[in-house]
Scaffold this motif. Structure first.
Motif, PDB file in Angstrom:
ATOM      1  N   THR A 118     -59.884 -26.907 -22.420  1.00  0.00           N
ATOM      2  CA  THR A 118     -61.151 -26.942 -21.692  1.00  0.00           C
ATOM      3  C   THR A 118     -61.386 -28.332 -21.092  1.00  0.00           C
ATOM      4  O   THR A 118     -61.799 -28.461 -19.936  1.00  0.00           O
ATOM      5  CB  THR A 118     -62.319 -26.587 -22.644  1.00  0.00           C
ATOM      6  OG1 THR A 118     -62.016 -25.351 -23.293  1.00  0.00           O
ATOM      7  CG2 THR A 118     -63.621 -26.459 -21.906  1.00  0.00           C
ATOM      8  N   TRP A 153     -57.337 -22.125 -16.288  1.00  0.00           N
ATOM      9  CA  TRP A 153     -58.086 -23.284 -15.778  1.00  0.00           C
ATOM     10  C   TRP A 153     -57.500 -23.778 -14.453  1.00  0.00           C
ATOM     11  O   TRP A 153     -58.256 -24.176 -13.550  1.00  0.00           O
ATOM     12  CB  TRP A 153     -58.102 -24.410 -16.812  1.00  0.00           C
ATOM     13  CG  TRP A 153     -59.222 -24.260 -17.797  1.00  0.00           C
ATOM     14  CD1 TRP A 153     -59.150 -23.764 -19.061  1.00  0.00           C
ATOM     15  CD2 TRP A 153     -60.608 -24.581 -17.583  1.00  0.00           C
ATOM     16  NE1 TRP A 153     -60.383 -23.760 -19.653  1.00  0.00           N
ATOM     17  CE2 TRP A 153     -61.304 -24.257 -18.766  1.00  0.00           C
ATOM     18  CE3 TRP A 153     -61.329 -25.098 -16.502  1.00  0.00           C
ATOM     19  CZ2 TRP A 153     -62.673 -24.450 -18.915  1.00  0.00           C
ATOM     20  CZ3 TRP A 153     -62.711 -25.295 -16.649  1.00  0.00           C
ATOM     21  CH2 TRP A 153     -63.365 -24.968 -17.837  1.00  0.00           C
ATOM     22  N   GLU A 285     -69.557 -25.415 -22.582  1.00  0.00           N
ATOM     23  CA  GLU A 285     -68.316 -24.723 -22.241  1.00  0.00           C
ATOM     24  C   GLU A 285     -68.046 -24.658 -20.749  1.00  0.00           C
ATOM     25  O   GLU A 285     -66.947 -24.326 -20.319  1.00  0.00           O
ATOM     26  CB  GLU A 285     -68.357 -23.301 -22.813  1.00  0.00           C
ATOM     27  CG  GLU A 285     -68.378 -23.282 -24.321  1.00  0.00           C
ATOM     28  CD  GLU A 285     -68.214 -21.875 -24.867  1.00  0.00           C
ATOM     29  OE1 GLU A 285     -67.076 -21.503 -25.183  1.00  0.00           O
ATOM     30  OE2 GLU A 285     -69.233 -21.167 -24.967  1.00  0.00           O
TER      31      GLU A 285
END
Ligand code: GDP
Length: 304
Positions: A118, A153, A285
């Motif tokens: 992340t 991502w 997030e």
């Protein structure tokens, strides 16, 4: 402000409690110091760092015996900022990279689940937003899910990713990634690495090999070895910092999940104990939920 929002829990709990300790007090007695110590320790500042802060405050109040609440608040703020200043890189507030290093290579380390992928995605997003060409490298080849997640991502941020199949040599992926970055004249390379801690020697060997291979392609790389720690895990984060700094030369830290914890004090403790600057903090997030860590903003946000 987003920083205030992301750190809401820490703000109302940790620093709120700190303010309460000194509220209405006209002098620092043993009771105040005991309360202070308890708040700091319970907020994961860490015992060593807590004792250091207490000692410094004791020293100061033994000189200026009677202090008002405002002054006590000020001292607290100064001591905490002082601790951070010993390690912080500077006063950056923007996602910047040095202009004279191209490609600028960030090797990201940390155990699974802390928010490594992340953080890489959020960083890529920030750099790309500035018009920089970013390439990702999926050198965590140990888990298929790690490669898939990084791909998600890469698609989301719309940046190229270099990967191989699961189980392939991480150093080989790192080599390919840097070569590809050089070929396409990329500005920033962010490389994910495997976060297994069960075997320290393996971890050390793997990271060393990945680094050695990078240096073959671009001298002086990696420019930054970024250790990602989950801020909500308190003492576990300290333990991980210990293990990774023993395995490789860590140059900066990202502390994640500070939105979900009341223990924002962990940032202070880790920064103090390992003498490594906290560069980024994760406060959610979402893609925008990564912030450049600025000690002044951090301390200010709690004492407002
Ligand atoms: P990795 O295994 O270290 O790569 O971890 P991931 O990047 O997959 O993240 C693990 C989980 O933590 C995911 O559900 C993320 O959405 C979540 N996460 C990561 N950073 C943050 C953060 O700053 N705040 C919150 N609340 N969740 C986060």
């Amino acid at each position: 402000e987003t920083l205030d929002k992301g750190l809401e829990k820490s703000k109302t709990s940790f620093f709120g409690k700190l303010s309460k300790v000194v509220a209405g007090k006209s002098k620092v007695d043993d009771e105040v110091l005991d309360d202070l110590e308890e708040v700091l320790v319970s907020s994961d500042v860490g015992v060593n760092t807590t004792l250091k802060v207490i000692e410094r405050i004791e020293e100061r109040v033994s000189r200026d015996k009677y202090l008002g609440t405002d002054e006590l608040n000020q001292i607290l703020r100064e001591e905490i900022a002082g601790l951070l200043s010993e390690t912080h890189l500077g006063e950056e507030t923007e996602f910047t990279i040095p202009q004279d290093k191209k490609p600028y290579v960030i090797m990201v380390v940390g155990v699974n689940g802390v928010g490594k992928t992340t953080t890489i995605g959020k960083l890529a997003y920030q750099f790309k937003k500035q018009g920089l060409n970013v390439v990702l490298g999926a050198a965590d080849t140990f888990r298929a899910a790690a490669i898939d997640q990084l791909q998600v991502w890469a698609d989301r941020v719309d940046v190229p990713i270099v990967k191989q199949s699961m189980g392939s040599d991480p150093a080989s992926v790192a080599f390919d990634t840097l070569q590809s970055a050089v070929n396409q004249n990329a500005d920033v390379v962010i490389i994910d690495t495997a976060g297994r801690l069960h075997n320290k020697v393996n971890l050390m060997n793997e990271l060393t090999k990945v680094k050695r291979v990078m240096q073959k392609v671009v001298e002086g790389t990696p420019n930054d070895v970024l250790l990602v720690l989950d801020g909500s895990t308190g003492q576990n984060a300290f333990e991980q910092a210990k293990q990774f700094t023993a395995a490789t030369e860590v140059s900066s830290l990202a502390v994640t999940k500070l939105d979900g914890t009341a223990k924002g004090g962990v940032v202070i403790g880790i920064s103090d104990q390992f003498k490594i600057p906290v560069k980024y903090i994760g406060v959610g997030e979402g893609i925008e939920d990564l912030q450049v860590f600025n000690k002044y903003e951090f301390v200010d946000s709690f004492f407002k």
